[in-house]
Design a protein around this motif. Structure first.
Motif, PDB file in Angstrom:
ATOM      1  N   ALA A   1     -27.661   9.504  23.069  1.00  0.00           N
ATOM      2  CA  ALA A   1     -27.202  10.886  23.249  1.00  0.00           C
ATOM      3  C   ALA A   1     -28.356  11.879  23.155  1.00  0.00           C
ATOM      4  O   ALA A   1     -28.293  12.976  23.726  1.00  0.00           O
ATOM      5  N   CYS A   2     -29.431  11.487  22.453  1.00  0.00           N
ATOM      6  CA  CYS A   2     -30.587  12.371  22.294  1.00  0.00           C
ATOM      7  C   CYS A   2     -31.504  12.390  23.513  1.00  0.00           C
ATOM      8  O   CYS A   2     -32.238  13.367  23.728  1.00  0.00           O
ATOM      9  N   LEU A   3     -31.502  11.316  24.297  1.00  0.00           N
ATOM     10  CA  LEU A   3     -32.546  11.114  25.301  1.00  0.00           C
ATOM     11  C   LEU A   3     -32.725  12.250  26.307  1.00  0.00           C
ATOM     12  O   LEU A   3     -33.863  12.500  26.731  1.00  0.00           O
ATOM     13  N   PRO A   4     -31.685  12.962  26.710  1.00  0.00           N
ATOM     14  CA  PRO A   4     -31.954  14.088  27.618  1.00  0.00           C
ATOM     15  C   PRO A   4     -32.878  15.141  27.014  1.00  0.00           C
ATOM     16  O   PRO A   4     -33.581  15.854  27.743  1.00  0.00           O
ATOM     17  N   LEU A   5     -32.895  15.240  25.657  1.00  0.00           N
ATOM     18  CA  LEU A   5     -33.719  16.245  24.985  1.00  0.00           C
ATOM     19  C   LEU A   5     -34.867  15.629  24.175  1.00  0.00           C
ATOM     20  O   LEU A   5     -35.706  16.365  23.641  1.00  0.00           O
ATOM     21  N   PHE A   6     -34.911  14.310  24.079  1.00  0.00           N
ATOM     22  CA  PHE A   6     -35.818  13.611  23.177  1.00  0.00           C
ATOM     23  C   PHE A   6     -36.848  12.810  23.954  1.00  0.00           C
ATOM     24  O   PHE A   6     -36.501  12.009  24.821  1.00  0.00           O
ATOM     25  N   THR A   7     -38.131  13.016  23.604  1.00  0.00           N
ATOM     26  CA  THR A   7     -39.217  12.262  24.215  1.00  0.00           C
ATOM     27  C   THR A   7     -40.008  11.544  23.128  1.00  0.00           C
ATOM     28  O   THR A   7     -40.772  12.182  22.387  1.00  0.00           O
ATOM     29  N   PRO A   8     -39.834  10.229  22.967  1.00  0.00           N
ATOM     30  CA  PRO A   8     -40.658   9.485  22.014  1.00  0.00           C
ATOM     31  C   PRO A   8     -42.012   9.172  22.660  1.00  0.00           C
ATOM     32  O   PRO A   8     -42.081   8.854  23.855  1.00  0.00           O
ATOM     33  N   THR A   9     -43.095   9.231  21.881  1.00  0.00           N
ATOM     34  CA  THR A   9     -44.422   9.000  22.452  1.00  0.00           C
ATOM     35  C   THR A   9     -45.424   8.574  21.392  1.00  0.00           C
ATOM     36  O   THR A   9     -45.256   8.867  20.201  1.00  0.00           O
ATOM     37  N   THR A  10     -46.485   7.912  21.848  1.00  0.00           N
ATOM     38  CA  THR A  10     -47.644   7.621  20.990  1.00  0.00           C
ATOM     39  C   THR A  10     -48.808   8.545  21.346  1.00  0.00           C
ATOM     40  O   THR A  10     -49.891   8.421  20.778  1.00  0.00           O
ATOM     41  N   ASP A  11     -48.581   9.454  22.281  1.00  0.00           N
ATOM     42  CA  ASP A  11     -49.622  10.364  22.758  1.00  0.00           C
ATOM     43  C   ASP A  11     -49.613  11.656  21.941  1.00  0.00           C
ATOM     44  O   ASP A  11     -48.838  12.576  22.210  1.00  0.00           O
TER      45      ASP A  11
END
Length: 441
Positions: free
Chosen positions: A74-84
């Motif tokens: 449900a978060c993915l439209p607003l959530f960006t996980p990253t190692t950058d």
């Protein structure tokens, strides 16, 4: 001093949900925060150094048992996980949720916090908010982080905003979760407090403003040291009452019927989780700077850290009475996590029990329905897989040691099919039914 224009702009962006929130550390504290920020309508960037975690989150998968994958998706439209971490340049509010473990000699290890702060400093610019949530000693935010962030010339409270707000997560608590737990917030300046309070007001039921970051840091320590001291008390009474032939669990059940002046705490095989076993040592270390000996806190720590050894001695004595030596004995530990119905092994006393038993020559296995394989930790690397909990398997071990009272564990099934049980959690309440097979520890 006039209120900076950037502060009003930042608070305006927070209140309109146009601020971008960055959460550093996507674990048991960071992920619940991400969920709540996204649920409130914020764009959220999650930062972690672990590629496996980030890839799982990008796919909408949860690697923490009590956090439903549906919440991640449900978060993915607003959530960006990253190692950058260069993407910090596009973030308005940065929340730090990284570990604060202990070093080899029980000294605070702030390396995760300070390395994260150095990374943030590379991308820090006017109008940003930085909040530390990691548990630490009073002065960390002001004395350790602030000079790093200010090194390039920006000033906290004028050019950027700095605050501390201790995490109060209790994983898998059915009554309280991130949005329903009041949030203590302390800022370096009143403007810093205003910015941080605006951020948390958008996701939690109530914020509790305090006068400084040091007060907020001390609040977290008080909460957990209170628990540590009271757990030490019942652990000490457990040892005494056992010698007196009194069941401490029955005593606690009777005492908690008093409707005032008493709060029940429960004994166990040792302390687990990220906070309670660690926080007292953070304050003890900082107290030396002021030439104060934290005698009460130190004693509680000594009692709690001795509990795994007490449990092992109870097992050794029980085996000896049955003509068995611990050297070569087969032991099955039930429950690897530090708390029931979780997959969290941070500082779990089960790991310490495993280590002590192996060093004494025992052949040790474990069962945990939530942890199919033992992951490597900072202290231990056992490379074991969970043994199936069957009647046949139980009957093959010289001793079954209950370290975590998972709801999935059937007390009668375990007691009936085991040769001997050392119970550290009072899972088997009717122990008298089993003719001396059950040893409370």
């Amino acid at each position: 001093m006039a209120r900076p224009v950037e502060l009003d702009e930042l608070i305006g962006k927070i209140q309109s949900k146009t601020a971008v929130v960055g959460v550093i550390g996507l674990g048991y504290v960071g992920i619940p925060l991400v969920v709540e920020f996204c649920r409130a309508g914020f764009h959220c960037i999650g930062f972690d150094i672990d590629d496996i975690r980030v890839n799982a989150l990008c796919d909408g998968r949860s690697y923490i048992k009590h956090i439903d994958e549906a919440k991640i998706k449900a978060c993915l439209p607003l959530f960006t996980p990253t190692t950058d971490f260069s993407r910090l340049s596009g973030v308005d509010c940065i929340v730090i949720c990284v570990p604060t473990p202990l070093g080899r000699h029980h000294e605070p290890d702030l390396s995760y916090v300070l390395n994260t702060t150095r990374t943030i400093a590379k991308y820090l610019c006017r109008g940003k908010l930085v909040v530390l949530e990691s548990t630490t000693y009073p002065g960390t935010t002001d004395e350790e982080m602030r000079p790093i962030l200010e090194a390039a010339g920006l000033k906290a409270g004028e050019d950027f905003y700095l605050a501390f707000s201790p995490e109060r997560e209790d994983p898998n608590n059915k009554d309280y979760s991130t949005p329903t737990i009041p949030k203590v917030v302390g800022g370096y300046t009143p403007g810093c407090l205003a910015a941080a309070q605006a951020l948390y007001d958008s996701i939690v039921v109530r914020t509790i403003p305090v006068s400084s970051t040091r007060v907020a840091e001390a609040t977290k320590l008080l909460e957990n040291i209170y628990r540590s001291v009271n757990i030490a008390l019942v652990n000490e009474l457990k040892v005494l009452f056992d010698k007196m032939g009194i069941d401490v669990w029955e005593v606690i059940e009777a005492a908690k019927t008093k409707p005032f002046g008493y709060q029940p705490f429960y004994p166990g095989p040792g302390l687990g989780g990220h906070c309670i076993p660690i926080d007292p040592f953070y304050l003890e270390w900082k107290a030396r700077e002021y030439e104060v000996s934290t005698k009460f806190i130190n004693l509680a720590g000594e009692i709690n850290t001795s509990m795994p050894h007490y449990v092992i001695q109870k097992a050794i004595d029980a085996l000896s009475e049955r003509g068995k030596s611990i050297n070569g004995a087969t032991i099955l530990i039930l429950g690897l996590s530090y708390k029931k119905d979780l997959d969290d092994i941070r500082e779990s006393p089960s790991l310490k029990l495993f280590d002590i038993l192996q060093k004494k020559g025992a052949i040790v296995d474990y069962n945990d329905p939530y942890i199919p394989e033992m992951p490597k930790t900072r202290k231990y690397s056992f490379k074991k897989a969970s043994v199936a909990l069957t009647a046949e398997n139980l009957s093959h071990y010289d001793c079954v040691l209950i370290s975590t009272d998972h709801s999935a564990y059937d007390p009668e099934f375990i007691a009936s099919n085991s040769l001997m049980v050392v119970d550290t959690r009072n899972l088997i309440k009717d122990s008298h039914k089993y003719k001396g097979k059950i040893i409370k520890a």
